[in-house]
Scaffold this motif. Structure first.
Motif: not given
Length: 690
Positions: A305-324
């Motif tokens: 669940i922790q890894a899944w939540q980390a994935t969701r956070i990164a996916d939801n925020a990706a558009y607003y983060l660094s170029d990679p």
């Protein structure tokens, strides 16, 4: 859109295309000599074999899909024009004085925070470090459930979405709706059907990439666990077709009863984190899925669940983060799932981030953490002509009158149901351009060097707006679509809404032949009106409440006709082996058929008994049908089509033209369609609903 709660009911289209600036001051139509681009048609094709190509074939053959788009069209070109205008507004706003409390300044600083790629690249994953740390520290399922409650105010994901909208059984108050969620791909079929194995494998690689960028331990192994968990979520979830039944999707209950229905999940912690700790009652949507989802949750290791939540956070925020992060997001969501070959220019992504877009339940990108209503105020102040509002209101009046006549003459509907249908039609209000009451952004702090923070503060302000009105009377002047959105909707408040951005050619051209406008914007108006009476909308009464107002005989007659139309669309094959889902797209198909039928009737009525003029050898009826066909001129990549027929209730463009016309008798007469033509239907097989 019936509401944020029910499935979308709109004349929706993907927001991509090639812009053309229209200038009403010239007095000339934007397309062709009278509003239709005849050079874009293909008269070597018989109308009865493929009316979409007859109207659009040459344009289709000579217009490539841009590398940075999954589609191209005339309709979507309107969005590019709007985006360019928004870009100009934001660039000007970004030159203003930093720290100024005006809307312009806040929009400008938000835009600047997105455009400063050097700063974002230097930050890497730091903007989501607090969220990732919270996930690592939440060592129990109850603690993880609390994090999920932040899904409307932070980057966290959740097994369940929460939204607030009009109560469908008591339209004078708002209700809290809870629905299934938890998937990173567009639909459960992407996890469960073998034809999406390639996309599923790419998704697992994407999860690995996100977790690596986020500094998550053992990203390869964690990604396998995440995808396995989401596959199990997909198996427990109900389908989008099942979600289209508003009766089955309305299950009011107390929070304590929800705990009994779906044990194994810390509901009280979840609602408290959602700022709804005092909420005693909710409406559960996919009721049968909830116990399956919480049972799955209760047996899933916390580390997964922790890894899944980390994935969701990164996916939801990706558009607003660094170029990679942004590149990874593009490769998965735009390229793999939609066939887009090249990422959009950064300024366009910046416009999307600040302005928002058309949002449905479960969608995050563009719908979460933006200043959409502020941008809408700036847009309409500069670009929305008051004359358009008057003309659209007149057209709507004509379409409503035509609908009234049709309902009175329906041969399959009895007097009791007819009376209720007419009553409902008369209750619709029309909203054009922009809301009467602007959204207040006074307390939203925007900083020019804090993109992720801007997103979250805007998200909190938006969620607070809905939470704070829970105990207040329903605001009947409300809008759920910003003025700069290239779309329209039929809402819970029995309102037909046409935002400013949709009132452009080829949908509406003040200088075009009236028949073209009736076929285009008239068809769209009729489409939205018909949504109030499609397979979902017909279950809502004249007050806006979920109630069965049909006699059994009339309901049976409707369902038989709808089933017949669904079978027609099931047979359509946009790609080899890929068929339209007639049940998923039922509401939109009914609305397209009703909309075009009403547009033709309204055009006839507008002539006041006089014969329609013949222009370039084309009759008025022919021009109405061509106006509708031109409005849908466009094409998508194969991957975008696969995604659309799997997860979108709208049929692909060609079938939004060919599907309705073959059921309208006047089309056969207008274009001399004969038995043996590919689209020909025997009169007894033509579907007539509204």
């Amino acid at each position: 859109m019936v509401s944020r709660i029910l499935a979308a009911a709109c004349a929706c289209a993907l927001a991509f295309g090639t812009a053309h600036a229209a200038d009403a001051s010239t007095g000339k139509p934007h397309y062709g000599a009278w509003g239709f681009d005849q050079a874009g048609g293909d008269t070597s094709v018989k109308p009865g074999n493929d009316f979409f190509r007859y109207a659009n074939g040459t344009w289709l053959d000579h217009t490539p899909i841009p590398a940075d788009k999954p589609a191209v069209s005339l309709r979507l070109a309107m969005t590019d024009l709007t985006e360019q205008r928004l870009h100009d507004l934001m660039e000007a706003a970004a030159q203003g004085k930093a720290g100024d409390a005006t809307l312009q300044s806040k929009v400008g600083m938000f835009y600047h925070s997105f455009m400063d790629q050097t700063h974002l690249d230097a930050l890497g994953a730091k903007p989501i470090a607090p969220q990732l740390d919270a996930v690592k520290q939440a060592a129990t399922r109850d603690a993880q459930a609390a994090l999920m409650g932040r899904t409307n105010t932070d980057f966290d994901g959740s097994l369940f979405n929460i939204s607030i909208d009009v109560d469908l059984k008591d339209i004078n108050q708002y209700a809290v709706y809870v629905s299934q969620a938890g998937l990173g791909m567009p639909d459960r079929d992407y996890y469960l059907k073998p034809e999406f194995a390639k996309q599923k494998a790419a998704y697992q690689a994407y999860v690995t990439r996100l977790l690596t960028l986020a500094g998550w331990p053992q990203p390869d192994a964690a990604a396998k666990d995440v995808v396995a968990f989401e596959t199990a979520i997909a198996q427990a979830s109900i389908s989008k077709v099942e979600q289209r039944d508003p009766v089955a999707m309305y299950n009011p209950m107390s929070v304590s009863d929800l705990q009994k229905l779906a044990p194994g999940f810390a509901w009280s912690d979840f609602f408290k984190a959602a700022q709804l700790g005092k909420q005693a009652h909710v409406v559960v949507m996919e009721k049968t899925a909830f116990p399956k989802l919480t049972a799955l949750y209760a047996k899933t290791p916390v580390t997964t669940i922790q890894a899944w939540q980390a994935t969701r956070i990164a996916d939801n925020a990706a558009y607003y983060l660094s170029d990679p992060f942004q590149q990874a997001y593009f490769e998965m969501h735009n390229k793999t799932l939609a066939g887009q070959q090249q990422i959009e220019a950064r300024w366009k992504r910046g416009v999307h981030a600040v302005s928002g877009g058309d949002c449905e339940v479960g969608e995050r990108l563009y719908c979460f953490g933006n200043l959409g209503w502020a941008v809408g105020q700036l847009y309409t102040d500069t670009y929305f002509p008051a004359a358009s509002k008057v003309k659209i209101e007149q057209l709507v009046g004509n379409l409503k009158a035509a609908y009234h006549v049709r309902i009175e003459k329906l041969d399959w509907m009895g007097p009791e149901t007819r009376k209720e249908a007419l009553k409902k039609l008369d209750t619709y209000t029309i909203k054009v351009g922009y809301p009467d009451h602007p959204r207040d952004y006074t307390d939203v702090a925007i900083q020019g060097d804090d993109l992720a923070g801007n997103v979250l503060r805007a998200a909190q302000a938006d969620w607070s707006f809905y939470v704070n009105r829970l105990d207040k009377p329903v605001d009947r002047s409300d809008w759920s679509m910003t003025p700069q959105t290239n779309d329209a909707y039929n809402g819970t408040l029995r309102d037909i809404v046409f935002p400013a951005a949709i009132l452009q050619p080829p949908i509406f051209d003040p200088n075009a032949d009236p028949a073209i406008n009736y076929g285009a914007i008239g068809g769209f108006i009729g489409h939205e009106l018909t949504h109030g009476f499609d397979d979902e909308g017909r279950k809502i009464d004249a007050s806006g409440a979920l109630r069965d107002w049909w006699t059994p005989a009339d309901a049976k007659a409707f369902e038989e006709r709808a089933k017949k139309l669904g079978a027609q669309y099931d047979a359509f094959e946009p790609l080899p082996g890929v068929h339209i889902n007639g049940n998923l797209s039922m509401g939109e198909n009914i609305a397209d058929l009703g909309g075009l039928t009403l547009a033709l009737d309204a055009y006839h009525a507008s002539l006041h008994g006089k014969p329609a003029p013949v222009i370039d050898g084309l009759t008025g009826d022919q021009r109405v049908f061509l106006g509708w066909a031109q409005a849908w001129r466009g094409k998508l990549t194969d991957d975008a089509i696969r995604r659309q027929v799997t997860s979108d209730p709208h049929s692909p463009r060609a079938f939004r033209v060919n599907g309705p016309v073959r059921n309208i008798d006047a089309w056969y007469q207008a274009f001399d369609v004969q038995s043996g033509d590919k689209l020909y239907l025997d009169p007894k097989d033509r579907v007539r609903i509204w």
